[in-house]
Design a protein around this motif. Structure first.
Motif, PDB file in Angstrom:
ATOM      1  N   LEU A  64       0.818  -1.216   0.000  1.00 30.49           N
ATOM      2  CA  LEU A  64       0.000   0.000   0.000  1.00 30.49           C
ATOM      3  C   LEU A  64       0.851   1.265   0.000  1.00 30.49           C
ATOM      4  CD1 LEU A  64      -2.804  -1.060   2.508  1.00 30.49           C
ATOM      5  CD2 LEU A  64      -2.995  -0.858   0.028  1.00 30.49           C
ATOM      6  N   THR A  65       1.867   1.304   0.867  1.00 29.83           N
ATOM      7  CA  THR A  65       2.692   2.510   0.932  1.00 29.83           C
ATOM      8  C   THR A  65       3.547   2.668  -0.325  1.00 29.83           C
ATOM      9  OG1 THR A  65       4.338   1.254   2.196  1.00 29.83           O
ATOM     10  CG2 THR A  65       2.760   2.567   3.435  1.00 29.83           C
ATOM     11  N   ASP A  66       4.019   1.562  -0.877  1.00 31.08           N
ATOM     12  CA  ASP A  66       4.805   1.633  -2.101  1.00 31.08           C
ATOM     13  C   ASP A  66       3.954   2.154  -3.251  1.00 31.08           C
ATOM     14  OD1 ASP A  66       7.085   1.436  -3.608  1.00 31.08           O
ATOM     15  OD2 ASP A  66       6.929  -0.711  -3.969  1.00 31.08           O
ATOM     16  N   ALA A  67       2.698   1.692  -3.314  1.00 30.03           N
ATOM     17  CA  ALA A  67       1.794   2.174  -4.361  1.00 30.03           C
ATOM     18  C   ALA A  67       1.544   3.672  -4.208  1.00 30.03           C
ATOM     19  CB  ALA A  67       0.477   1.412  -4.310  1.00 30.03           C
ATOM     20  N   ALA A  68       1.334   4.129  -2.979  1.00 24.86           N
ATOM     21  CA  ALA A  68       1.038   5.542  -2.750  1.00 24.86           C
ATOM     22  C   ALA A  68       2.205   6.426  -3.170  1.00 24.86           C
ATOM     23  CB  ALA A  68       0.699   5.767  -1.277  1.00 24.86           C
ATOM     24  N   GLN A  69       3.430   6.061  -2.770  1.00 22.47           N
ATOM     25  CA  GLN A  69       4.564   6.913  -3.115  1.00 22.47           C
ATOM     26  C   GLN A  69       4.886   6.860  -4.604  1.00 22.47           C
ATOM     27  OE1 GLN A  69       8.029   6.357  -3.889  1.00 22.47           O
ATOM     28  NE2 GLN A  69       7.939   4.125  -4.074  1.00 22.47           N
ATOM     29  N   THR A  70       4.673   5.715  -5.229  1.00 20.50           N
ATOM     30  CA  THR A  70       4.949   5.581  -6.662  1.00 20.50           C
ATOM     31  C   THR A  70       3.988   6.417  -7.497  1.00 20.50           C
ATOM     32  OG1 THR A  70       5.824   3.340  -6.360  1.00 20.50           O
ATOM     33  CG2 THR A  70       5.101   3.940  -8.572  1.00 20.50           C
ATOM     34  N   ILE A  71       2.705   6.325  -7.194  1.00 16.13           N
ATOM     35  CA  ILE A  71       1.697   7.046  -7.978  1.00 16.13           C
ATOM     36  C   ILE A  71       1.783   8.548  -7.725  1.00 16.13           C
ATOM     37  CG2 ILE A  71      -0.787   7.339  -8.326  1.00 16.13           C
ATOM     38  CD1 ILE A  71      -1.009   4.305  -7.644  1.00 16.13           C
ATOM     39  N   ALA A  72       2.036   8.940  -6.481  1.00 16.43           N
ATOM     40  CA  ALA A  72       2.219  10.361  -6.182  1.00 16.43           C
ATOM     41  C   ALA A  72       3.403  10.925  -6.970  1.00 16.43           C
ATOM     42  CB  ALA A  72       2.427  10.567  -4.687  1.00 16.43           C
ATOM     43  N   SER A  73       4.487  10.161  -7.060  1.00 20.54           N
ATOM     44  CA  SER A  73       5.645  10.602  -7.839  1.00 20.54           C
ATOM     45  C   SER A  73       5.289  10.763  -9.306  1.00 20.54           C
ATOM     46  CB  SER A  73       6.794   9.596  -7.693  1.00 20.54           C
ATOM     47  OG  SER A  73       7.252   9.529  -6.365  1.00 20.54           O
ATOM     48  N   GLY A  74       4.511   9.822  -9.851  1.00 16.57           N
ATOM     49  CA  GLY A  74       4.103   9.904 -11.250  1.00 16.57           C
ATOM     50  C   GLY A  74       3.257  11.131 -11.525  1.00 16.57           C
ATOM     51  N   ALA A  75       2.311  11.423 -10.629  1.00 10.76           N
ATOM     52  CA  ALA A  75       1.471  12.610 -10.806  1.00 10.76           C
ATOM     53  C   ALA A  75       2.300  13.886 -10.709  1.00 10.76           C
ATOM     54  CB  ALA A  75       0.360  12.615  -9.759  1.00 10.76           C
ATOM     55  N   LEU A  76       3.260  13.908  -9.791  1.00 11.23           N
ATOM     56  CA  LEU A  76       4.127  15.085  -9.662  1.00 11.23           C
ATOM     57  C   LEU A  76       4.970  15.299 -10.910  1.00 11.23           C
ATOM     58  CD1 LEU A  76       5.154  14.578  -5.929  1.00 11.23           C
ATOM     59  CD2 LEU A  76       3.959  16.581  -6.858  1.00 11.23           C
ATOM     60  N   ARG A  77       5.393  14.213 -11.559  1.00 11.33           N
ATOM     61  CA  ARG A  77       6.119  14.369 -12.824  1.00 11.33           C
ATOM     62  C   ARG A  77       5.230  15.014 -13.871  1.00 11.33           C
ATOM     63  NH1 ARG A  77       8.179   9.270 -11.291  1.00 11.33           N
ATOM     64  NH2 ARG A  77       6.800   8.117 -12.685  1.00 11.33           N
ATOM     65  N   GLY A  78       3.931  14.714 -13.829  1.00 10.38           N
ATOM     66  CA  GLY A  78       3.006  15.358 -14.754  1.00 10.38           C
ATOM     67  C   GLY A  78       2.949  16.861 -14.558  1.00 10.38           C
ATOM     68  N   TYR A  79       3.166  17.312 -13.322  1.00  8.22           N
ATOM     69  CA  TYR A  79       3.248  18.743 -13.021  1.00  8.22           C
ATOM     70  C   TYR A  79       4.641  19.303 -13.309  1.00  8.22           C
ATOM     71  CZ  TYR A  79      -1.237  18.920 -10.458  1.00  8.22           C
ATOM     72  OH  TYR A  79      -2.563  18.911 -10.122  1.00  8.22           O
ATOM     73  N   LYS A  80       5.570  18.459 -13.721  1.00  8.65           N
ATOM     74  CA  LYS A  80       6.984  18.811 -13.902  1.00  8.65           C
ATOM     75  C   LYS A  80       7.632  19.209 -12.574  1.00  8.65           C
ATOM     76  CE  LYS A  80       7.151  20.163 -18.788  1.00  8.65           C
ATOM     77  NZ  LYS A  80       7.539  21.219 -19.741  1.00  8.65           N
ATOM     78  N   LEU A  81       7.206  18.560 -11.503  1.00  7.51           N
ATOM     79  CA  LEU A  81       7.793  18.759 -10.178  1.00  7.51           C
ATOM     80  C   LEU A  81       8.653  17.539  -9.853  1.00  7.51           C
ATOM     81  CD1 LEU A  81       4.648  20.135  -8.300  1.00  7.51           C
ATOM     82  CD2 LEU A  81       6.637  21.439  -9.043  1.00  7.51           C
ATOM     83  N   THR A  82       9.963  17.718  -9.890  1.00 11.82           N
ATOM     84  CA  THR A  82      10.854  16.566  -9.724  1.00 11.82           C
ATOM     85  C   THR A  82      11.920  16.762  -8.649  1.00 11.82           C
ATOM     86  OG1 THR A  82      12.317  17.392 -11.491  1.00 11.82           O
ATOM     87  CG2 THR A  82      10.547  15.886 -12.139  1.00 11.82           C
ATOM     88  N   THR A  83      12.225  17.998  -8.284  1.00  9.23           N
ATOM     89  CA  THR A  83      13.330  18.225  -7.337  1.00  9.23           C
ATOM     90  C   THR A  83      12.958  17.834  -5.914  1.00  9.23           C
ATOM     91  OG1 THR A  83      14.174  20.033  -8.698  1.00  9.23           O
ATOM     92  CG2 THR A  83      14.942  19.925  -6.435  1.00  9.23           C
ATOM     93  N   VAL A  84      11.817  18.298  -5.419  1.00  2.50           N
ATOM     94  CA  VAL A  84      11.400  17.951  -4.051  1.00  2.50           C
ATOM     95  C   VAL A  84      11.155  16.452  -3.911  1.00  2.50           C
ATOM     96  CG1 VAL A  84       9.608  18.261  -2.304  1.00  2.50           C
ATOM     97  CG2 VAL A  84      10.515  20.249  -3.522  1.00  2.50           C
ATOM     98  N   PRO A  85      10.480  15.774  -4.873  1.00  6.13           N
ATOM     99  CA  PRO A  85      10.381  14.312  -4.773  1.00  6.13           C
ATOM    100  C   PRO A  85      11.742  13.633  -4.689  1.00  6.13           C
ATOM    101  CG  PRO A  85       8.804  15.110  -6.364  1.00  6.13           C
ATOM    102  CD  PRO A  85       9.642  16.301  -5.973  1.00  6.13           C
ATOM    103  N   MET A  86      12.728  14.159  -5.414  1.00 11.00           N
ATOM    104  CA  MET A  86      14.075  13.586  -5.327  1.00 11.00           C
ATOM    105  C   MET A  86      14.623  13.689  -3.901  1.00 11.00           C
ATOM    106  SD  MET A  86      17.576  14.987  -7.116  1.00 11.00           S
ATOM    107  CE  MET A  86      17.485  16.467  -6.075  1.00 11.00           C
TER     108      MET A  86
END
Length: 468
Positions: free
Chosen positions: A375-397
């Motif tokens: 469950l937690t792996d799914a949440a962090q993975t999908i949140a990261s994917g959505a953030l890439r759609g916003y072109k937000l990559t530095t804070v997730p890194m």
């Protein structure tokens, strides 16, 4: 709920879930087929001997670390292309897609060179019998040969998925998986006059399959009628180095995010190498199966990068936020089902990999950890994917670095190899305990960041809209 989807009409939620699923399902099948190549490698090597299984485990850990990291850099093409399509900038889209081919090829060549250069250091690091170490190095060499094709394939993957045509990726990936099985058998056992490579033959089969995957998908998207509008290979010019700076600016943080996550698993494999081939083989078997079911949320994450990217490119931040919430809900539902499967079928899963009762017993316990973090792996993975759609990559890194290296790796070494927090070192179980904790930390911070940033952009859009 964080994204207010509970306030939306049920029909709207179901419609968005169907749209995401229509894009995610073919990519999920394609990604499972690609990961299943490693599953086939592990199973076939395990039938040869435990030493061969350990060699494939370690060689694959090195290869996957490079592959996933470089794939993350090339993944920058997904939101870039999606934004351009959403904004109706078709000429820019075509130019970016063509330059993406060169970009992927160059990144792949760099990765191959780095893998080859790493081999002398690995020989000093690994404390294994010489014959096992030789097989590890031979596996890495074969896989490195396919790295340029693998990264070019990821550029083609971004092109096809951004157009909402993921079936091409699925078809080619399934064909590549079918090709991998006989290639493995031929190279492992040395048929048709070829040298008998044992488990290392799986690495060379992987390299060959990557070239097939790349060339077949290139042919498909070049000549199939669904892609004729953009004519990918028409007017293909040389590399545009200025454009690559933009790719790297977005892609390097993604690549580092991918690296810190996958390196956590790879470093664990190297750190537990001294505990013996049984522990290494067990860890890799469980990790391999986990990587297969990980493709469920990963496919949703890829779909979210495209879906959210289209909405953001069109300036519709309400739809982008709504899509992010529905994607998280869909992914968590899939992860819950995966968790139940792992809990109920732990021993049969391990028997697919090896008949060794020691590996089966230890692996059945490790699969409990794998079930817990679905469950937690799914949440962090999908949140990261959505953030890439916003072109937000530095804070997730940054979140990934703190979660996976500081919490996951640091706590894993403490629990697994020392007695600082327990009466005695917990070995591989200490590392997997830290994995569960680190993924939970990442999920918490990434979902909160996505909720806050999507809300902020929506409010900014509402403030700038003219009053009715």
């Amino acid at each position: 709920m964080l994204f207010e989807i509970n306030r939306a009409p049920r029909g709207a939620v179901l419609l968005e879930a169907r749209q995401i699923s229509r894009l995610a399902l073919p990519m999920m099948i394609a990604q499972i087929a690609q990961v299943a190549t490693a599953f086939v490698d592990t199973v076939m090597a395990g039938r040869v001997s435990t030493d061969d299984l350990a060699a494939v485990s370690l060689g694959a850990s090195v290869f996957i670390t490079f592959y996933v990291t470089l794939m993350g850099i090339v993944t920058a093409l997904n939101p870039i292309l999606a934004h351009q399509l959403g904004a109706g900038e078709h000429d820019k889209f075509k130019d970016t897609a063509r330059q993406g081919l060169w970009f992927g090829l160059l990144i792949g060549l760099l990765g191959a060179a780095m893998m080859m250069a790493l081999e002398p250091a690995l020989r000093l690091w690994l404390h294994l019998p010489p014959e096992v170490t030789d097989k590890v190095m031979l596996f890495i060499t074969g896989a490195a040969v396919g790295m340029p094709a693998a990264m070019t394939h990821r550029a083609l993957h971004a092109y096809a998925s951004s157009l909402g045509r993921p079936k091409a990726i699925m078809v080619v990936s399934l064909l590549a998986l079918a090709l991998n099985v006989p290639l493995n058998y031929i190279l492992i056992h040395g048929l048709f006059g070829l040298p008998k490579l044992g488990g290392a033959g799986c690495g060379w089969a992987t390299g060959i399959v990557f070239w097939f995957n790349c060339l077949a998908l290139l042919a498909y998207v070049s000549w199939h009628r669904n892609f004729r509008q953009f004519r990918l290979l028409e007017r293909l010019r040389g590399p545009d180095w200025r454009m690559y700076r933009g790719f790297l600016k977005l892609g390097v943080p993604i690549g580092l995010s991918f690296f810190v996550e996958v390196s956590l698993f790879s470093f664990i494999a190297l750190l537990i190498a001294e505990l013996g081939t049984v522990v290494v083989a067990t860890h890799q078997s469980v990790l391999n199966f986990s990587s297969i079911i990980y493709m469920l949320p990963q496919s949703v994450a890829t779909a979210m990068s495209v879906r959210v990217g289209h909405h953001v490119g069109a300036g519709d931040y309400r739809a982008a936020r709504f899509s992010s919430g529905v994607g998280l809900l869909l992914g968590l539902s899939m992860a819950f089902c995966a968790m139940l499967v792992v809990l109920l079928f732990r021993e049969p899963i391990m028997r697919m990999y090896t008949p060794d009762p020691r590996v089966i017993a230890m692996g059945s316990t490790l699969l409990l950890f794998a079930a817990v973090y679905q469950l937690t792996d799914a949440a962090q993975t999908i949140a990261s994917g959505a953030l890439r759609g916003y072109k937000l990559t530095t804070v997730p890194m940054i979140i990934h670095i703190l979660s996976f290296w500081c919490v996951g790796l640091g706590l894993g070494i403490t629990l697994g190899l020392t007695d600082w927090l327990s009466k005695k070192p917990m070995g591989v179980f200490g590392f997997w305990t830290a994995l569960v904790i680190s993924l939970s930390v990442a999920a918490l911070f990434l979902t909160r960041y996505l909720a806050g940033e999507s809300r902020r952009r929506l409010h900014r859009q509402l403030q700038t809209e003219p009053a009715p």
